[in-house]
Write a protein that holds these residues in place. Structure first.
Motif, mmCIF file in Angstrom:
data_model
loop_
_atom_site.group_PDB
_atom_site.id
_atom_site.type_symbol
_atom_site.label_atom_id
_atom_site.label_comp_id
_atom_site.label_asym_id
_atom_site.label_seq_id
_atom_site.Cartn_x
_atom_site.Cartn_y
_atom_site.Cartn_z
ATOM 1 N N ASP A 201 32.359 38.968 6.427
ATOM 2 C CA ASP A 201 33.648 39.508 6.859
ATOM 3 C C ASP A 201 34.778 39.037 5.938
ATOM 4 O O ASP A 201 34.694 37.988 5.298
ATOM 5 C CB ASP A 201 33.944 39.081 8.309
ATOM 6 C CG ASP A 201 34.042 37.578 8.422
ATOM 7 O OD1 ASP A 201 35.174 37.046 8.429
ATOM 8 O OD2 ASP A 201 32.983 36.926 8.488
ATOM 9 N N ALA A 202 35.834 39.816 5.922
ATOM 10 C CA ALA A 202 36.941 39.591 4.995
ATOM 11 C C ALA A 202 37.658 38.268 5.252
ATOM 12 O O ALA A 202 38.181 37.646 4.325
ATOM 13 C CB ALA A 202 37.930 40.747 5.069
ATOM 14 N N GLU B 215 24.770 45.465 8.395
ATOM 15 C CA GLU B 215 25.557 44.796 9.438
ATOM 16 C C GLU B 215 25.858 45.748 10.585
ATOM 17 O O GLU B 215 25.835 45.371 11.758
ATOM 18 C CB GLU B 215 26.863 44.254 8.847
ATOM 19 C CG GLU B 215 26.655 43.077 7.893
ATOM 20 C CD GLU B 215 27.952 42.661 7.222
ATOM 21 O OE1 GLU B 215 28.352 41.491 7.385
ATOM 22 O OE2 GLU B 215 28.558 43.507 6.536
ATOM 23 N N GLU B 216 26.108 47.004 10.202
ATOM 24 C CA GLU B 216 26.424 48.019 11.215
ATOM 25 C C GLU B 216 25.227 48.238 12.144
ATOM 26 O O GLU B 216 25.384 48.323 13.365
ATOM 27 C CB GLU B 216 26.758 49.338 10.514
ATOM 28 C CG GLU B 216 27.945 50.079 11.101
ATOM 29 C CD GLU B 216 28.279 51.341 10.309
ATOM 30 O OE1 GLU B 216 28.742 51.204 9.154
ATOM 31 O OE2 GLU B 216 28.054 52.443 10.852
ATOM 32 N N LYS C 170 25.025 32.782 5.797
ATOM 33 C CA LYS C 170 26.441 32.420 5.639
ATOM 34 C C LYS C 170 26.603 31.283 4.632
ATOM 35 O O LYS C 170 27.569 31.277 3.851
ATOM 36 C CB LYS C 170 27.035 32.006 6.989
ATOM 37 C CG LYS C 170 27.391 33.173 7.887
ATOM 38 C CD LYS C 170 28.104 32.684 9.145
ATOM 39 C CE LYS C 170 28.504 33.840 10.028
ATOM 40 N NZ LYS C 170 28.977 33.406 11.349
ATOM 41 N N GLU C 171 25.661 30.349 4.636
ATOM 42 C CA GLU C 171 25.734 29.237 3.673
ATOM 43 C C GLU C 171 25.608 29.757 2.249
ATOM 44 O O GLU C 171 26.322 29.320 1.345
ATOM 45 C CB GLU C 171 24.630 28.223 3.948
ATOM 46 C CG GLU C 171 24.969 27.262 5.072
ATOM 47 C CD GLU C 171 23.765 26.496 5.599
ATOM 48 O OE1 GLU C 171 23.913 25.853 6.663
ATOM 49 O OE2 GLU C 171 22.686 26.560 4.973
ATOM 50 N N LEU C 172 24.693 30.711 2.066
ATOM 51 C CA LEU C 172 24.516 31.296 0.734
ATOM 52 C C LEU C 172 25.761 32.058 0.309
ATOM 53 O O LEU C 172 26.216 31.947 -0.826
ATOM 54 C CB LEU C 172 23.288 32.213 0.725
ATOM 55 C CG LEU C 172 21.937 31.490 0.724
ATOM 56 C CD1 LEU C 172 20.809 32.468 1.015
ATOM 57 C CD2 LEU C 172 21.689 30.797 -0.612
ATOM 58 N N LEU C 173 26.311 32.823 1.236
ATOM 59 C CA LEU C 173 27.509 33.605 0.913
ATOM 60 C C LEU C 173 28.666 32.675 0.536
ATOM 61 O O LEU C 173 29.443 32.979 -0.381
ATOM 62 C CB LEU C 173 27.896 34.498 2.095
ATOM 63 C CG LEU C 173 26.921 35.649 2.376
ATOM 64 C CD1 LEU C 173 27.295 36.368 3.676
ATOM 65 C CD2 LEU C 173 26.894 36.649 1.228
ATOM 66 N N LYS C 174 28.742 31.547 1.223
ATOM 67 C CA LYS C 174 29.797 30.572 0.927
ATOM 68 C C LYS C 174 29.634 30.042 -0.495
ATOM 69 O O LYS C 174 30.613 29.920 -1.249
ATOM 70 C CB LYS C 174 29.721 29.430 1.936
ATOM 71 C CG LYS C 174 30.813 28.394 1.823
ATOM 72 C CD LYS C 174 30.857 27.529 3.101
ATOM 73 C CE LYS C 174 32.091 26.661 3.124
ATOM 74 N NZ LYS C 174 31.859 25.315 2.605
ATOM 75 N N LEU C 175 28.390 29.757 -0.856
ATOM 76 C CA LEU C 175 28.087 29.293 -2.204
ATOM 77 C C LEU C 175 28.502 30.337 -3.235
ATOM 78 O O LEU C 175 29.156 30.042 -4.233
ATOM 79 C CB LEU C 175 26.585 29.002 -2.314
ATOM 80 C CG LEU C 175 26.047 28.511 -3.649
ATOM 81 C CD1 LEU C 175 26.535 27.105 -3.944
ATOM 82 C CD2 LEU C 175 24.527 28.550 -3.635
ATOM 83 N N TYR C 176 28.126 31.588 -2.984
ATOM 84 C CA TYR C 176 28.457 32.657 -3.923
ATOM 85 C C TYR C 176 29.969 32.831 -4.019
ATOM 86 O O TYR C 176 30.517 33.029 -5.098
ATOM 87 C CB TYR C 176 27.798 33.980 -3.509
ATOM 88 C CG TYR C 176 26.285 33.942 -3.450
ATOM 89 C CD1 TYR C 176 25.597 34.765 -2.572
ATOM 90 C CD2 TYR C 176 25.543 33.085 -4.265
ATOM 91 C CE1 TYR C 176 24.198 34.745 -2.507
ATOM 92 C CE2 TYR C 176 24.159 33.052 -4.206
ATOM 93 C CZ TYR C 176 23.490 33.885 -3.323
ATOM 94 O OH TYR C 176 22.119 33.854 -3.262
ATOM 95 N N GLU C 177 30.642 32.761 -2.875
ATOM 96 C CA GLU C 177 32.088 32.964 -2.842
ATOM 97 C C GLU C 177 32.807 31.847 -3.583
ATOM 98 O O GLU C 177 33.663 32.099 -4.433
ATOM 99 C CB GLU C 177 32.569 32.994 -1.373
ATOM 100 C CG GLU C 177 34.061 32.726 -1.186
ATOM 101 C CD GLU C 177 34.841 33.910 -0.659
ATOM 102 O OE1 GLU C 177 34.285 35.021 -0.564
ATOM 103 O OE2 GLU C 177 36.025 33.732 -0.344
#
Lengths: 224, 243
Positions: free
Chosen positions: B192-193, B183-184, B144-151
């Motif tokens: 998540d959106a 994820e599924e 999640k931290e990485l995704l936050k960085l990318y986002e």
């Protein structure tokens, strides 16, 4: 067209093999720069601000804009100053240089580090991997004075530079030997030629400086 | 998933020559190369490798790493996806440029590709897939931290990582476009959106692009294949609670 000294800064340390790559490239291109020696134990707020993601050296700062990761910096330098190209012109040859650069920094470096820190079977395996890597580099050199050809050093020589100088101290302090001139005659000749290039020769840290660096690393690892 | 595109000697303004791509149907590294060629309208023959049973051809063309992807252009092989992408960009520079012109911006693209490909940055997503217990919890947090960085820092307000058009960094981020299948299977949603609205929008845009749309791993096949993979890892894992 070399930039004025105040437009170009290099944050790094003299002992860092990665920092030296950037120094060699700038010297080869005749670009003036200000060198800012960093204390890697007590990192400056400047370094942390300019490389917040990795907090590592080297960082190139051109017109206030920071770039990190030595191989990426080399490509930037080559694209910004077109004289005295570091990478070859042909896309296939460029791909070849990039492939071996990645190999040297991933596989060969990982094996060398492992050989440095480990003992027993693990060390034997790591030494074997290191030798395999050196064999491949020996093959890649075959017949050429430099990785980049006979005229002068280029991108791949610069990236391989740690093998020419730092590696012997990794072996010495680590207490193992893999690089024998009889086993790797082409590499041996390349090392001698590479270390004589003025831009390289002028910048190298002293043997004792490197012994201290690797000695400290070894001690830190043994204390864990 | 695109089937084999036979090599054709079509007269067009693109460089002629025999082009093969050795890849694997669900590998994001192989798909990057296919997407790049697709965006540039360059024809190639796709050869699907069974990574548990590597072909003679793969071992011959990539003896050093024995991995896909490999691009074979007029008999000469190029390995390592990042290296291949640069080669493609330099060989076919006119159509759909994948890198910006400015050297600093190019350096930034290369920096982020190098960052996200680093094994420490890939590991949390792998552990998310096959890990359990504490290890899994840690992976979720790191992912999640990485995704936050990318986002926030990498994508920002842009439509694509490359700006108005898909660029090299979008291709490198392409694994996110079908991460939903994992994820599924794991039955945990992290991308998540609500938490990552920009990445979510990016995924929709990326997946909708005609070249990408025709070159995504089949969802059902992913579910089946990844479920099997996950079960195999969990069966061998020392951490499995229900061994």
């Amino acid at each position: 067209m070399a930039g004025a000294a105040e437009d170009m800064k290099v944050l790094g340390t003299k002992q860092s093999m990665f920092t030296q790559r950037v120094v060699w490239a700038l010297k080869l291109k005749g670009v003036e720069y200000e060198f800012i020696e960093e204390d890697l134990v007590h990192k400056s707020s400047l370094l942390l601000a300019l490389n917040p993601v990795h907090k590592k050296v080297p960082v190139l700062v051109h017109d206030g804009k920071p770039i990190a990761e030595s191989k990426i910096i080399l490509e930037y330098i080559d694209e910004t100053w077109k004289e005295r190209p570091l990478l070859p012109e042909d896309p296939r040859e460029r791909a070849n240089a990039r492939f071996w650069a990645a190999f040297i920094d991933d596989k060969l470096m990982e094996a060398s580090k492992k050989a440095f820190v480990s003992t027993g079977d693990d060390r034997a395996k790591a030494m074997e991997s290191t030798m395999e890597g050196l064999k491949l580099l020996e093959q890649e050199l075959q017949g050429k004075k430099y990785f980049s050809g006979d005229d002068g050093i280029g991108y791949l020589d610069i990236v391989a530079g740690w093998v020419a100088y730092w590696f012997q101290f990794i072996e010495e302090i680590g207490g193992f030997k893999v690089m024998e001139s009889t086993k790797f005659p082409c590499l041996d000749a390349w090392i001698k030629n590479f270390l004589q290039v003025p831009s390289v020769e002028q910048s190298l840290p002293s043997p004792d400086e490197l012994r201290n660096v690797f000695g400290a690393i070894r001690m830190a690892m043994q204390m864990k | 998933m695109a089937g084999k595109q036979k090599h054709t000697r079509v007269k067009n303004q693109l460089k002629m020559g025999e082009l093969k791509v050795l890849g694997s149907w669900s590998s994001p590294y192989g798909l990057r190369v296919q997407w790049a060629l697709g965006l540039k309208s360059v024809e190639y023959e796709y050869i699907d490798e069974d990574l548990l049973n590597k072909s003679e051809m793969l071992l011959k063309y990539n003896p050093v790493h024995k991995k896909i992807p490999v691009l074979v252009h007029n008999g000469k092989a190029i390995a390592e996806s990042a290296v291949i992408l640069e080669y493609i960009e330099e060989t076919w520079p006119q159509q759909h440029p994948l890198l910006p012109k400015d050297p600093y911006e190019r350096a930034m693209v290369r920096f982020w590709i190098n960052f996200l490909d680093n094994k420490d940055k890939v590991a949390p997503f792998i552990t998310f897939f096959i890990g359990v217990g504490e290890e899994h919890k840690k992976a979720v947090k790191e992912a999640k931290e990485l995704l936050k960085l990318y986002e926030e820092q990498v994508l920002g307000e842009k439509k694509y990582f490359g700006g108005e058009e898909i660029g090299m960094l979008d291709l490198a981020m392409g694994w996110m476009a079908y991460f939903g299948a994992i994820e599924e299977i794991v039955d945990v949603k992290i991308l998540d959106a609500e938490t990552f609205p920009r990445l979510h929008a990016w995924i929709q845009n990326f997946r909708a692009h005609p070249v990408i749309k025709n070159n995504l791993p089949d969802h059902d096949r992913l579910l089946q294949n990844y479920t099997e993979k996950r079960q195999r890892f969990l069966a061998y894992s020392p951490h499995t609670e229900n061994a």
